[in-house]
Design a protein around this motif. Structure first.
Motif, PDB file in Angstrom:
ATOM      1  N   ASN A 150       5.303  58.356  10.895  1.00 12.84           N
ATOM      2  CA  ASN A 150       5.849  57.147  11.511  1.00 12.84           C
ATOM      3  C   ASN A 150       5.468  56.964  12.977  1.00 12.84           C
ATOM      4  N   LEU A 151       5.334  58.067  13.724  1.00 12.03           N
ATOM      5  CA  LEU A 151       5.053  57.951  15.146  1.00 12.03           C
ATOM      6  C   LEU A 151       3.718  57.277  15.457  1.00 12.03           C
ATOM      7  N   PRO A 152       2.627  57.524  14.691  1.00  6.63           N
ATOM      8  CA  PRO A 152       1.363  56.846  15.014  1.00  6.63           C
ATOM      9  C   PRO A 152       1.482  55.324  15.054  1.00  6.63           C
ATOM     10  N   VAL A 153       2.299  54.752  14.175  1.00  5.08           N
ATOM     11  CA  VAL A 153       2.471  53.298  14.175  1.00  5.08           C
ATOM     12  C   VAL A 153       3.066  52.837  15.496  1.00  5.08           C
ATOM     13  N   LEU A 154       4.072  53.567  15.989  1.00  3.00           N
ATOM     14  CA  LEU A 154       4.711  53.196  17.247  1.00  3.00           C
ATOM     15  C   LEU A 154       3.761  53.386  18.431  1.00  3.00           C
ATOM     16  N   LEU A 155       2.982  54.468  18.420  1.00  4.22           N
ATOM     17  CA  LEU A 155       2.064  54.722  19.525  1.00  4.22           C
ATOM     18  C   LEU A 155       0.981  53.652  19.615  1.00  4.22           C
ATOM     19  N   SER A 198       2.349  50.514  20.960  1.00  2.84           N
ATOM     20  CA  SER A 198       2.668  50.592  22.386  1.00  2.84           C
ATOM     21  C   SER A 198       1.428  50.514  23.266  1.00  2.84           C
ATOM     22  N   PHE A 199       0.331  51.163  22.854  1.00  7.22           N
ATOM     23  CA  PHE A 199      -0.850  51.280  23.718  1.00  7.22           C
ATOM     24  C   PHE A 199      -1.898  50.198  23.492  1.00  7.22           C
ATOM     25  N   VAL A 200      -1.908  49.601  22.302  1.00 14.07           N
ATOM     26  CA  VAL A 200      -2.957  48.640  21.968  1.00 14.07           C
ATOM     27  C   VAL A 200      -2.425  47.222  22.156  1.00 14.07           C
ATOM     28  N   VAL A 201      -3.093  46.457  22.985  1.00 13.18           N
ATOM     29  CA  VAL A 201      -2.659  45.089  23.282  1.00 13.18           C
ATOM     30  C   VAL A 201      -3.054  44.132  22.160  1.00 13.18           C
ATOM     31  N   ASP A 202      -4.225  44.344  21.581  1.00 11.35           N
ATOM     32  CA  ASP A 202      -4.743  43.457  20.534  1.00 11.35           C
ATOM     33  C   ASP A 202      -3.887  43.590  19.276  1.00 11.35           C
ATOM     34  N   ARG A 203      -3.145  42.540  18.930  1.00 14.60           N
ATOM     35  CA  ARG A 203      -2.263  42.596  17.765  1.00 14.60           C
ATOM     36  C   ARG A 203      -3.041  42.645  16.453  1.00 14.60           C
ATOM     37  N   VAL A 215      -4.407  60.770  24.838  1.00 13.81           N
ATOM     38  CA  VAL A 215      -5.734  60.730  25.461  1.00 13.81           C
ATOM     39  C   VAL A 215      -6.640  59.709  24.769  1.00 13.81           C
ATOM     40  N   LEU A 216      -6.621  59.672  23.432  1.00 16.14           N
ATOM     41  CA  LEU A 216      -7.609  58.903  22.681  1.00 16.14           C
ATOM     42  C   LEU A 216      -7.207  57.453  22.421  1.00 16.14           C
ATOM     43  N   ILE A 217      -5.918  57.193  22.167  1.00 21.30           N
ATOM     44  CA  ILE A 217      -5.509  55.829  21.807  1.00 21.30           C
ATOM     45  C   ILE A 217      -5.800  54.831  22.928  1.00 21.30           C
ATOM     46  N   PRO A 218      -5.483  55.131  24.202  1.00 23.08           N
ATOM     47  CA  PRO A 218      -5.809  54.154  25.252  1.00 23.08           C
ATOM     48  C   PRO A 218      -7.310  53.863  25.363  1.00 23.08           C
ATOM     49  N   ARG A 219      -8.148  54.827  24.961  1.00 21.29           N
ATOM     50  CA  ARG A 219      -9.592  54.647  25.076  1.00 21.29           C
ATOM     51  C   ARG A 219     -10.209  54.039  23.817  1.00 21.29           C
ATOM     52  N   LEU A 220      -9.762  54.491  22.650  1.00 17.48           N
ATOM     53  CA  LEU A 220     -10.411  54.097  21.396  1.00 17.48           C
ATOM     54  C   LEU A 220      -9.543  53.206  20.515  1.00 17.48           C
TER      55      LEU A 220
END
Length: 524
Positions: A269-274, A277-282, A416-421
C-alpha cells in the motif's frame, strides 16, 4: 534440534495427518484459494457496475473507504495466529499432543476475546469522539459513520476465528476453513445486492457484508472446530491456568510474525501513497496505480499457491521428516516459479493491448514500468514460498530482521528514485528490495537450511524462469503477428493462438510418467 534428533523423535512418536493424502489436500487447498480469488475479484470489480446503477460516485467512494477500513482490521491479530500455528506444530512431537493443543487453544482464545473486547471499546469511543466522516471527508454521506462502525466492529468480531483457522491448517484441514469462508463471502455478496436493491443505504450494505463474516466466525469457533476436534470440549477444570504475564508474553513472541505481516501490508500500500505524494503528473500516478494492479495480483497468486504447501512443510519440519520436507519444498518452489513465469511470459506481449482496451486509451501505456514490475514478479516468486514456510517453521527472528530490513531498503530507494524517475523509481525500489533482501537473504537462508543442494536448486529455478518467460514472450510476439482484426478482436485472437500453442507444448505434462520424471530431476 538437528536432523538426527528430529528423526529419533519422529520414530518414537510418529505424527501424521489422517484422511486425504498430501496431494489431495494440496489440490483441495488450491481449489479453495482459486474460488476465493474469484470471489475477491467479484467483490472489488464486478459488483461495482451494480453499485453505480444505484449510487452516485461519491457514495461508491464512501463504500470503498468503508470496505478498506474493514479489510485493515486484520492487523488486530498482531501475529497471534502464526504464533499459535507454530505452537500447534511443535505439539506434534509431544506425547499428549491433543491435551497440550487444547490447553494452549483455550488460553489463546481468552487472549483473543480480551483483545476484541478492548479494541471494540476503543473503536466505539473513537468513532464518537472523532467521527470518521469528518476526518475522511464524507460528512455529506448519510449513515457513513454508522456503516463504518458496523463494518470495522463486525470484522473485529471475526478475528478470534483466526485461532481455529490456524488449528485447521496444522491438522490438515486448510481447505475446509477456506471453503467455509468462501460460502460466507458468496452469501454476503448476494446479500449486498439484495440490500442495495431493497434499501440502497451504506448501513444496510455494511450489515449485509459483515453479518455473514460474523456468522462464519461463530460457526467455526462454536460448532465446527469442537465437532471436528472433540478434545477442545474438555471441561474448564482440566485447563491449565495461565498468568497475565504469560498472556502478555504471547504478544511479544508473536511480534516477529506481526512485523513480517505488517511489512508485507505496507509494501503493498505504501508505494501508492509515495507516488501520489512525489509525482505531480496525475496521468503518471494513474499509470502507476493501474500497472501496479497486475503485479499485486501476481504476488497474491504466489501466496495463494504457496499457502496450502506451507502447513505441509511446517508439519514435516515439526516432526523431523527432513527427506519429505526437502522434496516438497523443492517441488513447491519450482511449481510457484513455473506458474508465475508462465503468466509473466503471456502478459509481456499482450499487456499493452489489454491496457489500451482496459483504459479505453485514456491512460498511455508505460512499457518500462510494466516490464520492470512483471520481470520483478517472476524473479521474486520463489522467495514467497520461503516466506510462508518461515511463518510455519517458527523463524520469527529471521522474519523480523529480513522484513524490517526490506522495508528500510525500499523506503530509502523510494525517497531517492521516485523524485527522479517517478513511478519507474517506485517499481525499481520494490523489485530491488525484493531481490536484495527477501530473495537474497531470507529465501537463500531458507534454501540453505532446508535443501542439500541449494545452489543447484537456485540455478535450476533461474533456468526454469528464463526458459518459460522467453518461450511465452516469443510465442506471444508470433501470435500477435498472426492474429488478424483490430482492437478487441485482435486481442482475443492473439490470446487464443497463444493458449493453443502453449497448451500443445505443455500437453505431455498430462502424462503421470512425464511429470514423475520431471519431478525426479529437481535438485533437492
Amino acid at each position: 534440534m538437528n536432523d538426527a534428533a528430529r528423526g529419533r523423535v519422529n520414530a518414537a512418536r510418529p505424527a501424521v495427518y489422517s484422511g486425504p493424502t498430501r496431494l489431495q489436500r494440496l489440490i483441495h487447498g488450491w481449489s479453495a484459494n482459486l474460488v476465493q480469488m474469484l470471489l475477491g475479484l467479484t467483490q472489488q470489480l464486478f459488483l461495482i457496475p451494480a453499485f453505480l446503477h444505484v449510487w452516485t460516485g461519491d457514495v461508491l467512494a464512501a463504500w470503498l473507504a468503508i470496505y478498506a477500513a474493514g479489510s485493515l482490521v486484520i492487523v488486530a491479530d498482531a501475529g497471534l495466529q502464526l504464533r499459535a500455528v507454530n505452537r500447534f506444530l511443535a505439539f506434534k512431537t509431544c506425547v499428549d499432543c491433543d491435551g497440550r493443543t487444547q490447553s494452549f487453544y483455550a488460553s489463546m482464545l481468552r487472549i483473543y476475546v480480551s483483545v476484541v473486547v478492548v479494541l471494540s471499546v476503543v473503536l466505539v469511543g473513537g468513532v464518537q469522539l472523532w467521527p470518521p466522516s469528518a476526518i475522511l471527508g464524507f460528512h455529506e454521506i448519510a449513515n457513513f459513520d454508522s456503516a463504518l462502525l458496523v463494518m470495522t466492529l463486525g470484522m473485529l468480531l471475526t478475528v478470534p476465528a483466526n485461532l481455529a483457522s490456524g488449528l485447521y491448517r496444522v491438522r490438515g484441514r486448510y481447505s475446509r476453513t477456506v471453503w467455509l469462508q468462501n460460502m460466507a463471502l458468496l452469501i454476503g455478496q448476494i446479500a449486498q445486492v439484495v440490500a442495495l436493491v431493497v434499501f440502497g443505504s451504506l448501513l444496510a450494505m455494511a450489515v449485509a457484508f459483515v453479518s455473514m463474516q460474523v456468522v462464519f466466525a461463530a460457526f467455526l469457533i462454536g460448532l465446527d472446530a469442537p465437532r471436528l476436534y472433540p478434545f477442545l470440549r474438555r471441561d474448564a477444570g482440566r485447563q491449565q491456568n495461565r498468568s497475565w504475564r504469560w498472556e502478555i508474553g504471547q504478544f511479544g513472541l508473536a511480534l516477529p510474525f506481526a512485523a513480517g505481516s505488517f511489512t508485507e501490508l505496507a509494501l503493498l500500500n505504501l508505494p501508492v501513497l509515495l507516488v501520489s505524494s512525489f509525482v505531480v503528473d496525475r496521468i503518471a500516478v494513474a499509470q502507476w496505480g493501474l500497472t501496479r494492479v497486475i503485479a499485486t495480483l501476481l504476488r497474491g497468486l504466489c501466496q495463494q499457491v504457496s499457502m496450502p504447501i506451507a502447513p505441509e512443510l511446517g508439519h514435516d519440519y515439526a516432526i523431523g521428516d527432513m527427506e519429505r520436507l526437502r522434496r516438497l519444498y523443492a517441488w513447491g518452489s519450482v511449481l510457484v516459479t513455473a506458474i508465475v513465469s508462465l503468466i509473466v511470459g503471456g502478459l509481456l506481449p499482450f499487456w499493452q493491448d489489454f491496457f489500451t482496451l482496459w483504459t479505453h486509451g485514456t491512460i498511455p501505456y508505460d512499457g518500462p514500468l510494466a516490464i520492470t514490475l512483471l520481470f520483478g514478479s517472476a524473479a521474486v516468486a520463489p522467495s514467497l514460498l520461503a516466506l510462508v514456510f518461515a511463518y510455519h517453521s517458527n523463524r520469527g527472528a529471521l522474519l523480523a530482521r529480513t522484513k524490517l530490513l526490506q522495508f528500510a531498503v525500499f523506503l530509502v530507494l523510494s525517497l531517492v528514485l521516485i523524485p527522479r524517475l517517478g513511478p519507474l523509481g517506485a517499481a525499481l525500489a520494490i523489485v530491488a528490495s525484493d531481490l536484495a533482501v527477501q530473495f537474497g537473504l531470507l529465501a537463500l537462508v531458507i534454501m540453505w537450511q532446508t535443501l542439500q543442494r541449494p545452489l543447484r536448486h537456485l540455478a535450476f529455478l533461474v533456468a526454469i524462469a528464463i526458459t518459460i518467460v522467453s518461450m511465452g514472450w516469443g510465442i506471444g510476439v508470433v501470435a500477435a503477428s498472426w492474429a488478424g482484426g483490430s482492437s478487441l478482436a485482435h486481442f482475443i485472437a492473439e490470446c487464443t493462438i497463444w493458449l493453443i500453442v502453449v497448451g500443445a507444448i505443455a500437453s505431455p505434462l498430462a502424462s503421470w510418467k512425464v511429470r514423475a520424471r520431471l519431478i525426479a530431476i529437481i535438485p533437492a
